[in-house]
Structure formats: C-alpha cells, structure tokens
Write a protein that holds these residues in place. Structure first.
Motif, PDB file in Angstrom:
ATOM      1  N   VAL A  77       6.923 -11.599 -11.774  1.00  0.00           N
ATOM      2  CA  VAL A  77       8.097 -11.365 -10.848  1.00  0.00           C
ATOM      3  C   VAL A  77       7.666 -10.983  -9.004  1.00  0.00           C
ATOM      4  N   PRO A  78       6.564 -10.397  -8.272  1.00  0.00           N
ATOM      5  CA  PRO A  78       6.614 -10.434  -6.806  1.00  0.00           C
ATOM      6  C   PRO A  78       6.442 -12.116  -6.590  1.00  0.00           C
ATOM      7  N   GLU A  79       6.048 -13.261  -6.923  1.00  0.00           N
ATOM      8  CA  GLU A  79       5.915 -14.132  -6.818  1.00  0.00           C
ATOM      9  C   GLU A  79       7.198 -13.986  -5.989  1.00  0.00           C
ATOM     10  N   ILE A  80       8.066 -14.084  -7.139  1.00  0.00           N
ATOM     11  CA  ILE A  80       9.902 -14.740  -7.077  1.00  0.00           C
ATOM     12  C   ILE A  80      10.407 -13.270  -6.076  1.00  0.00           C
ATOM     13  N   THR A  81      10.579 -12.808  -5.902  1.00  0.00           N
ATOM     14  CA  THR A  81      11.231 -11.195  -5.323  1.00  0.00           C
ATOM     15  C   THR A  81      10.321 -10.343  -4.947  1.00  0.00           C
ATOM     16  N   ARG A  82      10.966  -9.581  -3.969  1.00  0.00           N
ATOM     17  CA  ARG A  82      10.316  -8.543  -3.713  1.00  0.00           C
ATOM     18  C   ARG A  82      11.516  -7.363  -3.175  1.00  0.00           C
ATOM     19  N   ALA A  83      10.906  -6.120  -4.073  1.00  0.00           N
ATOM     20  CA  ALA A  83      11.691  -5.104  -4.093  1.00  0.00           C
ATOM     21  C   ALA A  83      11.033  -4.137  -2.640  1.00  0.00           C
ATOM     22  N   ASN A  84      12.212  -4.177  -1.113  1.00  0.00           N
ATOM     23  CA  ASN A  84      11.089  -3.972   0.031  1.00  0.00           C
ATOM     24  C   ASN A  84      11.410  -2.056  -0.275  1.00  0.00           C
ATOM     25  N   TYR A  85      10.708  -1.506  -0.192  1.00  0.00           N
ATOM     26  CA  TYR A  85      10.412   0.011   0.527  1.00  0.00           C
ATOM     27  C   TYR A  85       9.355   0.511   0.624  1.00  0.00           C
ATOM     28  N   ASP A  86       9.223   1.446   1.399  1.00  0.00           N
ATOM     29  CA  ASP A  86       8.149   2.757   1.547  1.00  0.00           C
ATOM     30  C   ASP A  86       7.050   2.293   0.529  1.00  0.00           C
ATOM     31  N   PHE A  87       5.771   2.257   0.460  1.00  0.00           N
ATOM     32  CA  PHE A  87       4.888   2.478  -0.725  1.00  0.00           C
ATOM     33  C   PHE A  87       4.707   4.209   0.025  1.00  0.00           C
ATOM     34  N   ILE A  88       4.387   3.709   1.108  1.00  0.00           N
ATOM     35  CA  ILE A  88       4.173   5.378   1.338  1.00  0.00           C
ATOM     36  C   ILE A  88       4.812   5.753   2.949  1.00  0.00           C
ATOM     37  N   PRO A  89       5.584   6.367   2.951  1.00  0.00           N
ATOM     38  CA  PRO A  89       6.492   6.691   3.852  1.00  0.00           C
ATOM     39  C   PRO A  89       6.144   6.375   5.395  1.00  0.00           C
ATOM     40  N   GLY A  90       6.728   5.584   6.124  1.00  0.00           N
ATOM     41  CA  GLY A  90       5.952   5.665   7.182  1.00  0.00           C
ATOM     42  C   GLY A  90       4.944   4.896   7.461  1.00  0.00           C
ATOM     43  N   LEU A  92       3.551   2.327   4.697  1.00  0.00           N
ATOM     44  CA  LEU A  92       2.904   1.313   3.667  1.00  0.00           C
ATOM     45  C   LEU A  92       4.073   0.936   2.997  1.00  0.00           C
ATOM     46  N   SER A  93       4.597   0.031   3.129  1.00  0.00           N
ATOM     47  CA  SER A  93       5.779  -0.685   2.543  1.00  0.00           C
ATOM     48  C   SER A  93       5.471  -2.044   2.087  1.00  0.00           C
ATOM     49  N   THR A  94       6.187  -2.304   0.516  1.00  0.00           N
ATOM     50  CA  THR A  94       5.950  -2.685  -0.250  1.00  0.00           C
ATOM     51  C   THR A  94       5.154  -4.146  -0.210  1.00  0.00           C
ATOM     52  N   ALA A  95       6.291  -5.260   1.108  1.00  0.00           N
ATOM     53  CA  ALA A  95       6.223  -6.008   1.642  1.00  0.00           C
ATOM     54  C   ALA A  95       4.866  -6.167   2.096  1.00  0.00           C
ATOM     55  N   ASP A  96       4.200  -5.192   2.410  1.00  0.00           N
ATOM     56  CA  ASP A  96       2.942  -5.555   3.516  1.00  0.00           C
ATOM     57  C   ASP A  96       2.006  -5.766   2.342  1.00  0.00           C
ATOM     58  N   ILE A  97       1.798  -5.862   1.353  1.00  0.00           N
ATOM     59  CA  ILE A  97       1.206  -5.477  -0.057  1.00  0.00           C
ATOM     60  C   ILE A  97       0.856  -6.836  -0.401  1.00  0.00           C
ATOM     61  N   PRO A  98       0.060  -7.974  -0.538  1.00  0.00           N
ATOM     62  CA  PRO A  98       0.330  -9.267  -0.521  1.00  0.00           C
ATOM     63  C   PRO A  98       0.496  -9.236  -2.427  1.00  0.00           C
ATOM     64  N   ASN A  99       0.168 -10.084  -2.350  1.00  0.00           N
ATOM     65  CA  ASN A  99       0.661 -10.402  -4.086  1.00  0.00           C
ATOM     66  C   ASN A  99      -0.978 -10.492  -5.124  1.00  0.00           C
ATOM     67  N   GLY A 100      -1.121 -10.402  -6.384  1.00  0.00           N
ATOM     68  CA  GLY A 100      -2.200 -10.910  -7.006  1.00  0.00           C
ATOM     69  C   GLY A 100      -3.518  -9.806  -6.605  1.00  0.00           C
ATOM     70  N   VAL A 101      -4.677 -10.808  -6.972  1.00  0.00           N
ATOM     71  CA  VAL A 101      -5.751 -10.249  -6.148  1.00  0.00           C
ATOM     72  C   VAL A 101      -5.778  -9.137  -5.337  1.00  0.00           C
ATOM     73  N   ALA A 102      -4.696 -10.385  -3.957  1.00  0.00           N
ATOM     74  CA  ALA A 102      -5.259  -9.822  -2.506  1.00  0.00           C
ATOM     75  C   ALA A 102      -4.762  -8.076  -2.997  1.00  0.00           C
ATOM     76  N   ALA A 103      -4.113  -8.281  -3.206  1.00  0.00           N
ATOM     77  CA  ALA A 103      -3.441  -6.366  -3.182  1.00  0.00           C
ATOM     78  C   ALA A 103      -4.384  -4.688  -3.768  1.00  0.00           C
ATOM     79  N   LEU A 104      -5.735  -6.411  -4.010  1.00  0.00           N
ATOM     80  CA  LEU A 104      -6.539  -4.630  -4.894  1.00  0.00           C
ATOM     81  C   LEU A 104      -6.808  -3.787  -3.798  1.00  0.00           C
ATOM     82  N   GLU A 105      -7.081  -5.103  -2.234  1.00  0.00           N
ATOM     83  CA  GLU A 105      -7.971  -3.970  -1.199  1.00  0.00           C
ATOM     84  C   GLU A 105      -6.696  -3.429  -0.315  1.00  0.00           C
ATOM     85  N   ALA A 106      -5.218  -3.495  -0.408  1.00  0.00           N
ATOM     86  CA  ALA A 106      -4.050  -3.378  -0.117  1.00  0.00           C
ATOM     87  C   ALA A 106      -4.016  -2.387  -0.122  1.00  0.00           C
TER      88      ALA A 106
END
Length: 191
Positions: A77-90, A92-106
């Motif tokens: 699902v994140p490969e197709i679409t993104r729910a853009n909201y603040d994961f941590i307000p001010g 970290l946004s969900t748009a800043d978190i990469p997909n898949g395995v790369a998200a482990l460090e983000a």
C-alpha cells in the motif's frame, strides 16, 4: 558350529514388534492438507507429537499467516499511495519515511515502542485468533473457509519473504534488477 548354535537360539527368541507411528497418518486428514502435496512435514516437526501440540502448531501457523497477509498489504500500500500526516507533530512526517526495509532506520524509538506495544496487545488479546470475524462477508462451509485461510496465509508468508529479500537486495545493490519500482508486474499502479 558356533554360528549354527547362535542361529538356532535366535529362532526361539521373542520377536520384537516394530513400533508403528500413527502421528503422521493421524494428521493427513487435517484442514489445510490439499492435493497434490498432501500432508507435508519435511522437517518432521509433527513426528511423535500429540494432538494438543499439533493444534498449537496449527494455531501458530494460522497466526503467522494472518500477520504475513497484513505485512504484504502493509508493504504494498505505501508503494501505491501515502497518507500524509505528521508521525511526530512538527518533527517527522509520513512522507519522510521511506518504504520497505529502508524505513527501519527512519522510524524513531518511540515509533518502534508503539509498534511493539500494538503487536503485543493484538497477540495478548487474541484479535488475530478469531475465526468469526469476516464470515458474514464470504460464503462456504466452515472447513472450506479455514482451509482457504491457511492456504492464503502460507502464500502470504512466502510473499513477504520475497518482498523483504528483493527490497534488501535493492538496498545493497540499487537497481540490481534494472527496475526502479518494487511492484514491476503492475505498472499502472505508478501512473
């Protein structure tokens, strides 16, 4: 003469009856056993176990299958679409978190704490162990539904392993397959 004496003595020795294991045979008619493979236990995990242990193994297989199905959806699902909201307000946004395995460090440690807490709560309260959920949406007998769910879970376990393998290899060697998208069989998803 000694060989003849030993041979004649062995003829009168009590015959030891071979022990026949019915463990494998008793599980050949369980749910999830389908042609052409039939009952498949290559590691012999169900050898010499009782029904309660087999049921525990089957419940674990079911739970892992359900988690794998959710993981495949969560991977795609994140490969197709993104729910853009603040994961941590001010911060970290969900748009800043990469997909898949790369998200482990983000994902920050508090995010991981949320994930672990949620998984623990789901496991403790047995949300993924209820066959009643969803029955009203699909038809079929109880046996058919359970067999289908086991089969879908088995496929999902293989699918998530392949998604993780492909994505991990792409992190090590970007573009190793000459493709820039993860889901290559459905190009219309990226249009």
């Amino acid at each position: 003469t000694l060989a003849a004496l030993v041979g004649s003595a062995a003829a009168f020795a009590p015959v030891q009856q071979g022990r026949v294991s019915t463990a494998v045979n008793s599980y050949e008619n369980e749910l999830g056993v389908l042609d052409p493979v039939g009952y498949w236990d290559p590691c012999g995990l169900a050898k010499n176990i009782d029904q309660a242990t087999f049921d525990q193994y089957r419940a674990a297989e079911l739970k892992h299958g359900r988690v794998a199905q959710l993981a495949v959806i969560g991977y795609i699902v994140p490969e197709i679409t993104r729910a853009n909201y603040d994961f941590i307000p001010g911060k970290l946004s969900t748009a800043d978190i990469p997909n898949g395995v790369a998200a482990l460090e983000a994902i920050p440690s508090l995010g991981w704490a949320q994930i672990v807490f949620f998984i623990g709560a789901v496991d403790y309260y047995g949300v993924l162990g209820n066959f009643e959920f969803g029955k009203k949406y699909v038809g079929g007998t109880e046996e058919d539904l359970k067999t289908k769910e086991l089969q879908h879970g088995r496929l999902a376990m293989l699918a998530i392993l392949e998604l993780l393998r492909h994505d991990s290899q792409n992190l090590v060697s970007p573009g190793f397959d000459g493709l820039d998208k993860m889901i290559t069989g459905l190009p219309f998803l990226y249009e």
